[in-house]
Design a protein around this motif. Structure first.
Motif, PDB file in Angstrom:
ATOM      1  N   CYS A  27       0.847  -1.196   0.000  1.00 35.57           N
ATOM      2  CA  CYS A  27       0.000   0.000   0.000  1.00 35.57           C
ATOM      3  C   CYS A  27       0.883   1.248   0.000  1.00 35.57           C
ATOM      4  CB  CYS A  27      -0.905  -0.003   1.225  1.00 35.57           C
ATOM      5  SG  CYS A  27      -1.929   1.479   1.359  1.00 35.57           S
ATOM      6  N   LEU A  45      -1.732  -5.257   0.916  1.00 39.46           N
ATOM      7  CA  LEU A  45      -3.028  -5.210   0.221  1.00 39.46           C
ATOM      8  C   LEU A  45      -3.644  -6.592   0.024  1.00 39.46           C
ATOM      9  CD1 LEU A  45      -2.566  -2.369  -2.417  1.00 39.46           C
ATOM     10  CD2 LEU A  45      -3.713  -2.296  -0.194  1.00 39.46           C
ATOM     11  N   GLU A  46      -2.815  -7.642  -0.031  1.00 36.89           N
ATOM     12  CA  GLU A  46      -3.370  -8.991  -0.213  1.00 36.89           C
ATOM     13  C   GLU A  46      -4.273  -9.399   0.953  1.00 36.89           C
ATOM     14  OE1 GLU A  46      -0.202  -8.333   0.344  1.00 36.89           O
ATOM     15  OE2 GLU A  46       0.596  -9.698   1.865  1.00 36.89           O
ATOM     16  N   SER A  64      -6.499   5.008  -6.634  1.00 42.69           N
ATOM     17  CA  SER A  64      -6.893   5.175  -5.245  1.00 42.69           C
ATOM     18  C   SER A  64      -8.194   5.973  -5.179  1.00 42.69           C
ATOM     19  CB  SER A  64      -5.787   5.937  -4.510  1.00 42.69           C
ATOM     20  OG  SER A  64      -6.244   6.359  -3.252  1.00 42.69           O
ATOM     21  N   ARG A 113      -8.837   2.733  -0.159  1.00 42.04           N
ATOM     22  CA  ARG A 113      -9.444   1.786  -1.089  1.00 42.04           C
ATOM     23  C   ARG A 113      -8.840   1.979  -2.477  1.00 42.04           C
ATOM     24  NH1 ARG A 113     -14.890   1.346  -3.652  1.00 42.04           N
ATOM     25  NH2 ARG A 113     -15.253   3.501  -3.021  1.00 42.04           N
ATOM     26  N   PHE A 114      -8.619   0.853  -3.179  1.00 40.93           N
ATOM     27  CA  PHE A 114      -8.007   0.873  -4.504  1.00 40.93           C
ATOM     28  C   PHE A 114      -8.853   0.066  -5.480  1.00 40.93           C
ATOM     29  CE2 PHE A 114      -4.801   1.363  -1.273  1.00 40.93           C
ATOM     30  CZ  PHE A 114      -4.058   2.438  -1.736  1.00 40.93           C
ATOM     31  N   GLY A 145      -6.322  -7.266   2.370  1.00 41.92           N
ATOM     32  CA  GLY A 145      -7.423  -6.311   2.407  1.00 41.92           C
ATOM     33  C   GLY A 145      -8.773  -6.962   2.160  1.00 41.92           C
ATOM     34  N   CYS A 190      -7.366  -1.468   2.085  1.00 46.77           N
ATOM     35  CA  CYS A 190      -6.157  -1.796   2.837  1.00 46.77           C
ATOM     36  C   CYS A 190      -6.513  -2.101   4.292  1.00 46.77           C
ATOM     37  CB  CYS A 190      -5.165  -0.637   2.764  1.00 46.77           C
ATOM     38  SG  CYS A 190      -3.645  -0.956   3.689  1.00 46.77           S
ATOM     39  N   SER A 217     -12.996  -3.605  -5.701  1.00 45.69           N
ATOM     40  CA  SER A 217     -11.948  -2.806  -5.085  1.00 45.69           C
ATOM     41  C   SER A 217     -11.408  -3.564  -3.876  1.00 45.69           C
ATOM     42  CB  SER A 217     -12.476  -1.431  -4.660  1.00 45.69           C
ATOM     43  OG  SER A 217     -13.423  -1.563  -3.633  1.00 45.69           O
ATOM     44  N   VAL A 218     -10.257  -3.107  -3.387  1.00 45.12           N
ATOM     45  CA  VAL A 218      -9.693  -3.697  -2.178  1.00 45.12           C
ATOM     46  C   VAL A 218      -9.440  -2.582  -1.176  1.00 45.12           C
ATOM     47  CG1 VAL A 218      -7.302  -3.638  -3.054  1.00 45.12           C
ATOM     48  CG2 VAL A 218      -7.915  -5.196  -1.193  1.00 45.12           C
TER      49      VAL A 218
END
Ligand code: FES
Length: 103
Positions: free
Chosen positions: A41, A48-49, A74, A66-67, A51, A60, A57-58
């Motif tokens: 992140c 992030l994996e 972002s 959020r991404f 998250g 963190c 979206s993922v």
């Protein structure tokens, strides 16, 4: 493209980390397909994996930035992350990392 795991190694709705070409990548298995992003992140280095995956979206796990899984953009006040190509071939998942650059 490098084989990183089997389809069954990443449960649906979750992410896993893999090192591809010397780079730590977060791989996600979602309702809309597979995605790969840089795993670190850009806010403060969160994984992030780990998250929460929601609506393509993922989020963190450390401070909830959020991404977008498809673009790496972002949704908050920090830079985005690079995205990478994912292909599923039979039971195997392959990732092709892009050149190092920001979003
Ligand atoms: S480290 Fe990811 S939001 Fe802070």
């Amino acid at each position: 493209m490098i084989r990183v795991c089997s389809v069954e190694d990443v449960p649906f709705g979750e992410g896993r980390a893999a090192v591809v070409g010397g780079r730590r990548v977060a791989l996600f298995h979602t309702a809309s397909g597979w995605y790969a992003l840089d795993a670190v992140c850009p806010h403060r280095g969160g994984p992030l994996e780990d998250g929460i995956v929601a609506d393509r979206s993922v989020i963190c796990p450390l401070h909830e930035r959020r991404f977008d899984l498809a673009t790496g953009e972002s949704f908050s006040d920090c830079p985005g992350v690079a995205t990478h190509r994912v292909e599923v071939r039979g039971a195997d998942v392959f990732v092709g990392v892009r050149a190092r650059s920001g979003v």
